[in-house]
Design a protein around this motif. Sequence first.
Motif, PDB file in Angstrom:
ATOM      1  N   LYS C 134       0.824  -1.286  -0.095  1.00 26.79           N
ATOM      2  CA  LYS C 134       0.011   0.035  -0.165  1.00 26.79           C
ATOM      3  C   LYS C 134       0.752   1.239  -0.021  1.00 26.79           C
ATOM      4  CE  LYS C 134      -3.988  -2.267   2.020  1.00 26.79           C
ATOM      5  NZ  LYS C 134      -3.840  -3.575   2.861  1.00 26.79           N
ATOM      6  N   PHE C 321      -5.261  -2.031  -3.637  1.00 23.55           N
ATOM      7  CA  PHE C 321      -6.475  -1.112  -3.313  1.00 23.55           C
ATOM      8  C   PHE C 321      -7.493  -1.432  -4.380  1.00 23.55           C
ATOM      9  CE2 PHE C 321      -4.714   2.012  -0.514  1.00 23.55           C
ATOM     10  CZ  PHE C 321      -3.463   2.189  -0.728  1.00 23.55           C
ATOM     11  N   GLY C 322      -7.348  -2.615  -5.053  1.00 25.63           N
ATOM     12  CA  GLY C 322      -8.113  -2.903  -5.724  1.00 25.63           C
ATOM     13  C   GLY C 322      -8.285  -2.178  -7.280  1.00 25.63           C
ATOM     14  N   GLN C 342     -13.753  -8.943  -2.287  1.00 24.96           N
ATOM     15  CA  GLN C 342     -14.126  -7.646  -2.559  1.00 24.96           C
ATOM     16  C   GLN C 342     -12.740  -6.862  -2.603  1.00 24.96           C
ATOM     17  OE1 GLN C 342     -16.551  -6.501  -3.887  1.00 24.96           O
ATOM     18  NE2 GLN C 342     -16.399  -4.272  -3.819  1.00 24.96           N
ATOM     19  N   PRO C 343     -12.480  -6.575  -3.770  1.00 24.39           N
ATOM     20  CA  PRO C 343     -11.086  -5.961  -3.826  1.00 24.39           C
ATOM     21  C   PRO C 343     -10.973  -4.548  -3.296  1.00 24.39           C
ATOM     22  CG  PRO C 343     -11.927  -6.760  -6.137  1.00 24.39           C
ATOM     23  CD  PRO C 343     -12.986  -6.686  -5.306  1.00 24.39           C
ATOM     24  N   GLY C 344      -9.760  -4.342  -2.478  1.00 29.91           N
ATOM     25  CA  GLY C 344     -10.015  -3.034  -1.989  1.00 29.91           C
ATOM     26  C   GLY C 344      -8.836  -3.307  -0.727  1.00 29.91           C
ATOM     27  N   PRO C 345      -8.267  -2.199   0.003  1.00 30.32           N
ATOM     28  CA  PRO C 345      -7.589  -2.444   1.012  1.00 30.32           C
ATOM     29  C   PRO C 345      -7.743  -3.511   2.034  1.00 30.32           C
ATOM     30  CG  PRO C 345      -8.420  -0.219   0.996  1.00 30.32           C
ATOM     31  CD  PRO C 345      -9.201  -0.923   0.132  1.00 30.32           C
ATOM     32  N   LEU C 346      -8.920  -4.093   2.121  1.00 32.08           N
ATOM     33  CA  LEU C 346      -9.308  -4.966   3.238  1.00 32.08           C
ATOM     34  C   LEU C 346      -9.073  -6.502   2.511  1.00 32.08           C
ATOM     35  CD1 LEU C 346     -12.107  -3.286   4.798  1.00 32.08           C
ATOM     36  CD2 LEU C 346      -9.968  -3.108   5.497  1.00 32.08           C
TER      37      LEU C 346
END
Lengths: 331, 164, 501
Positions: C134, C321-322, C342-346
């Motif tokens: 990140k 971050f998707g 779900q792509p993303g920071p999590l």
Amino acid sequence: MGRQRALIGRRHFITSAAALGASSLLGSGVPVFAAGYPDRDISFIVPYPPGGAYDQYVRILLQPLSQALPSHVTVVPNNVAGAGGARAANVLYRSKPDGYTISVLNAMGLILLKLKGGTIGFDLNDLTWVGNLARDEYALVVAPNSKYKSVEDLQKASLTSPIKFSAPGPGTASYAAILIGTHLLDIRAQLITGFRGASDSMLAVTRGDVDATILTLPAVRQMTQGNFLRVVATFQEHSTIPGAEDATSLKVPELAEIIEIRPVAAPPHVAPEIVATLSTALTKAMKDPMVLAWAKTTGASLDPMTSEETTKIIRDQSSFMARWKALLPHG
Amino acid sequence: MYRILGVPASRYAPPAVLCLLAAGYLFASRQYDEQSRLMPMLIGRAMFVLAAIDVLSRSDTSVGRALLRWLNPAALSEQPQQDADARKELGYILWIIAFALAIMWIGMYVAVPAFLFLSFSLIGRRSLLQSLALSAGVGGAIWALFSLLLRLHLFPGLAFGGML
Amino acid sequence: MLEAWLAGFESLLHFQELAFLTIGMAIGLIAGAVPGLGPTTALALLVPLTYGMPAVSALALSAGVMGAAPMGGSISAILLNAPGAAPNAATCIDGYPLAQQGKAGIAIGAAASANSIGGIIGTVSLLLVLPIAKSLVLLFGPPEFFLLSILGLVVVANASRGKMLRGLVAGLFGLMVASIGYNKVTGDVRFTFGIDYLWDGIHLVPALIGLFAVAEMINLWTKVGAIAKDARNVRINRMLSGLFETFRHWPTVLRGSLIGTVVGAIPGAGGVVAAFLSYSMTVQVSKEPETFGKGNIQGVIAPEAAINAKDSSTLIPTLAFGIPGSAEMAVFLGILVLHGLQPGPLLLIQNQTQIYALIWALTGACILASCIGLVLARPLSLVTLLPSTILVPSVLTIALVGSWAVDQTIENVLVTLAFGIIGHLMTRLDYPRLPIVISLVLGSGIERDFFQSLLISNGSWGIFVERPVSLALTLLLMLALAAPAIRWLIKSRARRSGAAA
């Protein structure tokens, strides 16, 4: 041969020959009534390449929709990308109005295009609106460590120098949301456009390249949950994000009219019976447990609407956006 | 063949065409506003200058030769083109253009087998039976891959309802 | 973290997952080999088939496709000068001449081993970088992207040594073509002359198919014969020596893999830039630059290592971050979403096991695909012996239909045709094609990043030296610009001292 985009799939020549014969005699300006609809694949057009948000909505619905339709015909996705969504709209417009071609459209972008003096080649209100997939509301976000903690901070600071907002291209719904939103909130804004999409826009805020941005709530969800962004205000009547201001607390009720919808349309002059079948099936599909679970994980705000409701909201949004025509840059 | 500055005129053709292209590009950029125009202007001007230098470098003058040695020494050992090939080449290029246009107009189902059959029999000088067999084979393989396996709807041609 | 690695690996070791991995690989190889298809289309078409599959199976299937496609692309690039996917265009440049010299087997062998090693290095880098992914992604903004693009252009320009003038002209032509279409910064549409299709600019893959495959087919038709000039020289049993070539040129492999890893992580740059940059750098540092383009095996090893290294690192912005860095990633993200990831920071926090399973599957697919490529190299090399009268119409047909198939837009066929003619003229008139490809890919991005940078900095050019990464890149750029002069100085000094001795 029909005058439609040739579908070489399962063809039941006996049943559809009659319908095709009738329609070719009558010409494409007259509603087509086909007994036994649907009896073959239905093509669901998506205005963007595979993988994007619109594409995901459609793909998650393919099976439930197929199950919800009489005779459980297959629904086939068809990505028709290009010209910012206008190409899909045109392909739909020119398709045969027999109920075998439908499309989700980026209505807001198309409305914008028309307002900027462009043309998509026809009037959006001529299409047969079948239903709607989602209704997203916008939020104003800043970096977590930003010195702007409230809308008031932004307003005050913008008096000295404009606040930098990141936005995708000038023809997108987000762009319009930022222009109209900042105008309503009395924030003098400088829009930096050209970002490659929602993620890029958001990262610019996190990185500090820009001060803020306005995007739909589903788009910012993970970034805010992961503490990469903070929601200052939402364009909702009552904010669903704790700690954020909303249209009511800011005393700007018109903010709640700025929305993004994902309506589904069919070509002009589709028979009412066919529209009813599609509309019912779509609404039923959107209540499928798998779809609901997906919506919960992604934060998508499903909002099924009837055909009449969708037609109305398209008209309402056109008039709403038209009020802000002066703000929009002319292309 | 005319000679300009000691070299057949046709030698100048490629960069001269590029110069014209750059000029046209610059002309077309004038209609856009300042910010949209900035990059194209830069590119167009750079292209025009470099193409002009290329033109000059092909001449048989001391300046030309110096430019060539300095900026494009690989060209010093170039062989001149053979004209006999050029006519055959043009024929093949026109044939391919016809094929591409046929795909667009009458669609893949007709154009592909027709092109294959005619290419094998007329150009390849194979027997009719051989050409038929080969066209069926290659055409069939393409159909199997794109239509069956990938479930794409092959383009039917503008004349038969396909759309741009 | 080690537990997560092992858990991911373990979850793959079930029959169903391995079966899907293999199926994905087969599809990937074929899709990679056919011009116009490529992993993106293959993935897009597989999406509906993954419904109802458990997440790891879907990931295994996708990984199979993504890991194997480059090998398929290498094979058609080497044998037919037809890049299966855009990055393989770099492999054409030296791979095809090798096939012409009857050394297709060696080339394929080298490509296969470079593929595997590149893939492994890419995976290792990915695993090392993931914890700081990140922060890395946040370091790169418009100024950094702008400098990177310019750096890419300069490196490639430097590589056309001996043809600098024509190389620059070709590059500028590419920039001209890249400026066609919708300009995201100003909202203007340029040079489309009212044609809707051009709104999005010239589509890249159809252009490349034309530039390389069609151009070469025109050439082949004129010269009657087969691709391999002399049938007696066709060594289709020297794949092992191809393998050894890769190990012999280990600096090239390493360099290619590292460039692939670094460039692959940059969203928007992607495989083409990685492959061409790797190729250009190898030419630059080589002692015999003139041999490139004529069948120098390093010209195959360098881009191939980069392409597979990038496959892993391209996941970095996607997983962090998707953000999809390429169309392929966008489709892949769609598949992730369909399966509840779900792509993303999590994503990395919530779905560790599945993600590591994916990474293992990707590496496994890459290595297995290389082995399959090796096995198939012998029979496939026979293609180079086919008479051109059979080969050319067949390849032309596949090329044009494939070009349409990229996004089912028929105008692509015209683009392929136009670029086929352009590519043919360029080879005839001795203009290098390398710079065109780079400008086509980077062109529109350069303008957008430049204007965005100035908007962010309120008009100050200082932004290109104020941020640490920008500063580093600017210095690199100065170095790259000075490189030819420095090289000339060193050479003349060597000459002088040689003369004096």
